[in-house]
Design a protein around this motif. Structure first.
Motif, mmCIF file in Angstrom:
data_model
loop_
_atom_site.group_PDB
_atom_site.id
_atom_site.type_symbol
_atom_site.label_atom_id
_atom_site.label_comp_id
_atom_site.label_asym_id
_atom_site.label_seq_id
_atom_site.Cartn_x
_atom_site.Cartn_y
_atom_site.Cartn_z
ATOM 1 N N LEU A 1 73.700 88.965 10.041
ATOM 2 C CA LEU A 1 73.436 87.533 10.144
ATOM 3 C C LEU A 1 72.718 87.272 11.467
ATOM 4 O O LEU A 1 72.897 88.001 12.437
ATOM 5 C CB LEU A 1 74.745 86.744 10.106
ATOM 6 C CG LEU A 1 75.601 86.926 8.863
ATOM 7 C CD1 LEU A 1 76.879 86.103 8.985
ATOM 8 C CD2 LEU A 1 74.847 86.536 7.609
ATOM 9 N N ALA B 1 76.212 92.400 6.259
ATOM 10 C CA ALA B 1 76.089 91.058 5.676
ATOM 11 C C ALA B 1 74.974 90.916 4.649
ATOM 12 O O ALA B 1 74.558 89.803 4.359
ATOM 13 C CB ALA B 1 75.897 90.046 6.804
ATOM 14 N N SER C 1 78.839 76.397 2.503
ATOM 15 C CA SER C 1 78.904 77.822 2.179
ATOM 16 C C SER C 1 79.068 78.085 0.686
ATOM 17 O O SER C 1 79.456 79.169 0.289
ATOM 18 C CB SER C 1 80.075 78.468 2.941
ATOM 19 O OG SER C 1 81.283 77.823 2.619
ATOM 20 N N TRP D 1 75.448 88.271 1.983
ATOM 21 C CA TRP D 1 75.327 86.870 2.390
ATOM 22 C C TRP D 1 73.921 86.352 2.113
ATOM 23 O O TRP D 1 73.710 85.184 1.831
ATOM 24 C CB TRP D 1 75.623 86.705 3.882
ATOM 25 C CG TRP D 1 77.016 86.983 4.329
ATOM 26 C CD1 TRP D 1 77.688 88.161 4.230
ATOM 27 C CD2 TRP D 1 77.905 86.079 4.959
ATOM 28 N NE1 TRP D 1 78.941 88.037 4.778
ATOM 29 C CE2 TRP D 1 79.095 86.764 5.240
ATOM 30 C CE3 TRP D 1 77.800 84.741 5.346
ATOM 31 C CZ2 TRP D 1 80.178 86.180 5.860
ATOM 32 C CZ3 TRP D 1 78.873 84.151 5.979
ATOM 33 C CH2 TRP D 1 80.057 84.866 6.223
ATOM 34 N N PHE E 1 79.735 89.864 -2.227
ATOM 35 C CA PHE E 1 80.428 88.715 -1.638
ATOM 36 C C PHE E 1 81.144 87.989 -2.775
ATOM 37 O O PHE E 1 80.576 87.108 -3.419
ATOM 38 C CB PHE E 1 79.450 87.767 -0.933
ATOM 39 C CG PHE E 1 80.149 86.834 0.002
ATOM 40 C CD1 PHE E 1 80.080 87.057 1.367
ATOM 41 C CD2 PHE E 1 80.902 85.771 -0.463
ATOM 42 C CE1 PHE E 1 80.757 86.225 2.248
ATOM 43 C CE2 PHE E 1 81.577 84.946 0.396
ATOM 44 C CZ PHE E 1 81.499 85.166 1.758
ATOM 45 N N THR F 1 73.675 79.588 10.626
ATOM 46 C CA THR F 1 74.584 80.725 10.460
ATOM 47 C C THR F 1 76.025 80.291 10.716
ATOM 48 O O THR F 1 76.927 80.590 9.933
ATOM 49 C CB THR F 1 74.208 81.870 11.427
ATOM 50 O OG1 THR F 1 72.862 82.264 11.167
ATOM 51 C CG2 THR F 1 75.129 83.065 11.250
ATOM 52 N N VAL G 1 81.397 90.038 9.711
ATOM 53 C CA VAL G 1 80.323 89.252 10.317
ATOM 54 C C VAL G 1 80.171 89.706 11.764
ATOM 55 O O VAL G 1 81.158 90.057 12.385
ATOM 56 C CB VAL G 1 80.582 87.720 10.306
ATOM 57 C CG1 VAL G 1 80.532 87.165 8.925
ATOM 58 C CG2 VAL G 1 81.872 87.342 10.977
ATOM 59 N N LEU H 1 77.404 81.344 -1.295
ATOM 60 C CA LEU H 1 77.698 82.726 -0.923
ATOM 61 C C LEU H 1 78.049 83.600 -2.122
ATOM 62 O O LEU H 1 77.744 84.788 -2.139
ATOM 63 C CB LEU H 1 78.825 82.775 0.109
ATOM 64 C CG LEU H 1 78.445 82.324 1.508
ATOM 65 C CD1 LEU H 1 79.689 82.178 2.380
ATOM 66 C CD2 LEU H 1 77.458 83.282 2.143
#
Length: 136
Positions: A101, A74, A31, A77, A22, A108, A70, A34
């Motif tokens: 996720l 993931a 976020s 993440w 990521f 989320t 997504v 990440l």
């Protein structure tokens, strides 16, 4: 981007995020962790980098389509936000691409929303924009 124009191609599908890495450094407080899913801290894109690449492509007539996987693919993440991962790590440990996720958690959607807010600004996405877009 330059080689696309040399070959009369005008769309770059940028598969930026996947299970293994990521590389986006989000500035949104929802976020901002990440980037911990990147291969290394030196292999990341700032929002300014993304904006500059988008402008560079646009000046050459290349449409940039940024893809972020997504809810599947993931695993990366989870390095920054393990709390938003679905409980499938043990069951699918043989294939990192099967990590997903958790779609029933509000957290989320807050993380996804924070990232998308940043990318909308970085990509200068508007209802009239024809040089950049988001894909998931």
């Amino acid at each position: 981007i330059d080689s696309l124009t040399y070959n009369k191609l005008n769309v770059l599908h940028w598969h930026m995020v996947d299970a293994q890495s990521f590389p986006i450094k989000s500035m949104n407080e929802k976020s901002d962790l990440l980037y911990k899913g990147a291969y290394t801290s030196s292999l990341t894109y700032s929002l300014n980098d993304i904006n500059n690449i988008t402008k560079y492509a646009g000046m050459r007539g290349v449409r940039l389509v940024l893809e972020i996987d997504v809810p599947g693919h993931a695993a990366s993440w989870g390095d920054g936000y393990p709390n938003i991962m679905a409980d499938c790590e043990v069951k699918y440990s043989y294939n990192i691409n099967d990590f997903a996720l958790n779609p029933i958690l509000d957290d989320t959607y807050e993380v996804i929303g924070g990232l998308l807010s940043d990318l909308i600004i970085a990509l200068n996405v508007s209802s009239t924009s024809s040089t950049s877009s988001l894909s998931s």
